[in-house]
Design a protein around this motif. Structure first.
Motif, short mmCIF file in Angstrom:
data_model
loop_
_atom_site.label_atom_id
_atom_site.label_comp_id
_atom_site.label_asym_id
_atom_site.label_seq_id
_atom_site.Cartn_x
_atom_site.Cartn_y
_atom_site.Cartn_z
N ARG A 98 15.46 114.04 -13.30
CA ARG A 98 16.00 113.01 -12.56
C ARG A 98 17.34 112.38 -12.75
NH1 ARG A 98 10.82 109.21 -12.52
NH2 ARG A 98 11.01 109.70 -14.78
N ALA A 99 17.73 112.69 -14.13
CA ALA A 99 18.96 112.26 -14.42
C ALA A 99 20.02 112.79 -13.71
CB ALA A 99 19.18 112.59 -15.92
N VAL A 111 13.26 122.27 -11.41
CA VAL A 111 12.81 122.80 -12.83
C VAL A 111 12.30 124.13 -12.68
CG1 VAL A 111 11.94 122.58 -14.82
CG2 VAL A 111 12.97 120.64 -14.02
N TYR A 112 11.43 124.51 -11.85
CA TYR A 112 10.77 125.74 -11.81
C TYR A 112 11.50 126.84 -11.28
CZ TYR A 112 9.87 126.28 -6.74
OH TYR A 112 10.24 126.56 -5.59
N CYS A 206 3.82 108.31 -9.91
CA CYS A 206 4.35 109.44 -9.10
C CYS A 206 4.37 108.79 -7.54
CB CYS A 206 3.27 110.74 -9.13
SG CYS A 206 1.68 110.22 -8.58
N LEU A 207 3.79 108.16 -6.95
CA LEU A 207 3.82 107.86 -5.47
C LEU A 207 4.84 107.02 -5.51
CD1 LEU A 207 -0.01 106.80 -4.90
CD2 LEU A 207 0.92 109.24 -4.96
N ASP A 208 5.25 105.96 -6.47
CA ASP A 208 6.58 105.16 -6.36
C ASP A 208 7.72 106.04 -6.37
OD1 ASP A 208 4.58 103.08 -5.75
OD2 ASP A 208 4.61 102.44 -7.79
N ASP A 254 11.75 117.14 -8.25
CA ASP A 254 10.56 117.03 -9.19
C ASP A 254 10.29 115.60 -9.54
OD1 ASP A 254 10.71 119.95 -9.79
OD2 ASP A 254 12.78 119.54 -10.83
N ASP A 255 10.68 114.82 -8.58
CA ASP A 255 10.47 113.30 -9.02
C ASP A 255 9.10 112.99 -9.16
OD1 ASP A 255 13.21 113.68 -7.94
OD2 ASP A 255 13.29 111.65 -7.18
N CYS A 256 8.16 113.24 -8.49
CA CYS A 256 6.89 112.90 -8.39
C CYS A 256 6.18 113.35 -9.80
CB CYS A 256 6.01 113.06 -7.30
SG CYS A 256 5.70 114.84 -6.91
N LEU A 257 6.82 114.69 -10.20
CA LEU A 257 6.16 115.34 -11.40
C LEU A 257 6.81 114.52 -12.50
CD1 LEU A 257 6.58 119.10 -10.47
CD2 LEU A 257 4.50 117.36 -10.12
#
Length: 386
Positions: A98-99, A111-112, A206-208, A254-257
């Motif tokens: 997220r950076a 990432v994947y 993760c939801l937020d 990837d944010d929620c992960l």
């Protein structure tokens, strides 16, 4: 000891020997975890899948509905299966992805997808494990990696790899939210592992973290609002309401992960973990916007990004450019306003309407007389040009 007891003891020993052999092979091939479930262990899966499809949460992924019966029950996919083996490989990043949101001139690739297509990587290793296991066991095997109608996450939960978190992805106490999954179906009877229970508790990190509010409720996802779906599966123009929220995410999200607290354990990765390509960690949007079909295919050779094609990918990059506020991207965006692809031309209009001063954009718009594609014309109208 009776004859039946002797047979049961012999069968138990065989199951244990085969299970230990299989798990040892998995470790040698770089899998971080390997566990076993019964094929009838996900009885609630059909109901949940039916509800998901009934609410159209799958968007345009029609293949989910077409394969629903086989997807909901492994025994429908292969009637002879007796054991389902789930494999996990940790792909946790070395830093918080997220950076990259703080660098709007760069494109954020999930990432994947920053190296070889994991489907090819895992399937190749699974086939090696399966070949040796089949020879040892004298039983039939089939291997699947995401592309087949297998509900890997519910099966992985039953096998004890982790649990489906509130973001609907698998969460592991050992590897956080960063596990590639693959499965092996076999006619062999193996020792079954203990299912994992839910450890999310009251956490809703993760939801937020979701930029587009893609979770109507915990454990439920509306793909139509998910950035991963929008940038990968969705083929046409992306909903204008969601474009700004996409930021610079050009392939997946990837944010929620990344928000999952269990990721603190993900550092214990296998030495065989797939390493990210340096040129895919934070590529410059100015370079990506200039990709034609040939250079796109070359640059993303072997990468899962290649599957979506150049036009859809450049569409995503134009949305990121429009969100960047970086006027140095005006040149590449202007060039794409004449692109052969309507979806690219349309997103170029949107990006230019956000990057250009209003007066300059009005002058630019006055020169646009030849457009006939309805989707591109809709973008001009959205930008205030009739």
């Amino acid at each position: 000891m009776s004859g039946n007891a002797l047979r049961e003891e012999k069968d138990e020993k065989k199951r244990r020997t085969l299970t230990d052999f299989l798990k040892d092979e998995a470790r040698q091939k770089g899998f971080d975890v390997c566990r076993v479930a019964l094929p009838d262990s996900i009885p609630r899966a059909p109901e949940r899948l039916t509800d998901f499809l009934a609410q159209d949460f799958h968007g345009t992924m029609d293949w989910m509905a077409e394969t629903a019966e086989r997807r909901a029950d492994p025994r429908v996919l292969w009637g002879d299966v007796r054991s389902v083996v789930l494999f996990g490989m940790n792909y946790g990043p070395d830093e918080d992805p997220r950076a990259l949101q703080d660098r709007p001139d760069r494109g954020a690739i999930s990432v994947y997808a920053r190296n070889r297509d994991y489907h090819d990587l895992i399937k190749g290793r699974l086939k090696e494990v399966a070949t040796r296991f089949a020879a040892r066991a004298g039983e039939d095997v089939k291997v699947f990696v995401d592309t087949a109608p297998v509900m890997e996450k519910p099966l992985a939960e039953q096998a004890g790899l982790g649990w489906q978190g509130k973001h609907t992805n698998l969460v592991s106490r050992d590897f956080g939210s960063w596990l590639f999954l693959g499965s092996l179906f076999t006619t062999a009877e193996l020792l079954v592992d203990t299912p994992e229970r839910d450890h999310c508790g009251s956490c809703r990190a993760c939801l937020d973290a979701c930029p587009t509010d893609a979770f109507p409720a915990p454990y439920r996802i509306d793909a139509r609002r998910c950035i991963s779906y929008l940038t990968i599966e969705h083929k046409g123009p992306i909903d204008p309401e969601l474009r700004q929220k996409i930021g610079n995410r050009i392939y997946g999200c990837d944010d929620c992960l990344a928000a999952c607290p269990w990721n603190k354990f993900a550092a214990t990765a296998s030495e065989m973990k797939l390493q990210a390509r340096e040129d895919l960690k934070e590529p410059q949007l100015s370079d990506l916007l200039g990709l034609d079909d040939a250079t796109f295919r070359t640059f993303f050779s072997g990468s899962p990004v290649k599957r979506i094609g150049r036009d859809r990918f450049v569409r995503n990059c134009l949305i990121a450019a429009g969100n960047s506020g970086d006027i140095s991207l005006l040149g590449p965006c202007l060039a794409l306003a004449d692109d052969a692809s309507p979806v690219v031309r349309g997103m170029a209009v949107w990006a230019l309407s956000r990057l250009m001063p209003s007066g300059d954009f009005s002058q630019f718009a006055a020169r646009r007389h030849s457009e006939t594609n309805p989707e591109v014309l809709a973008e001009w109208k959205l930008a205030g040009v009739v």
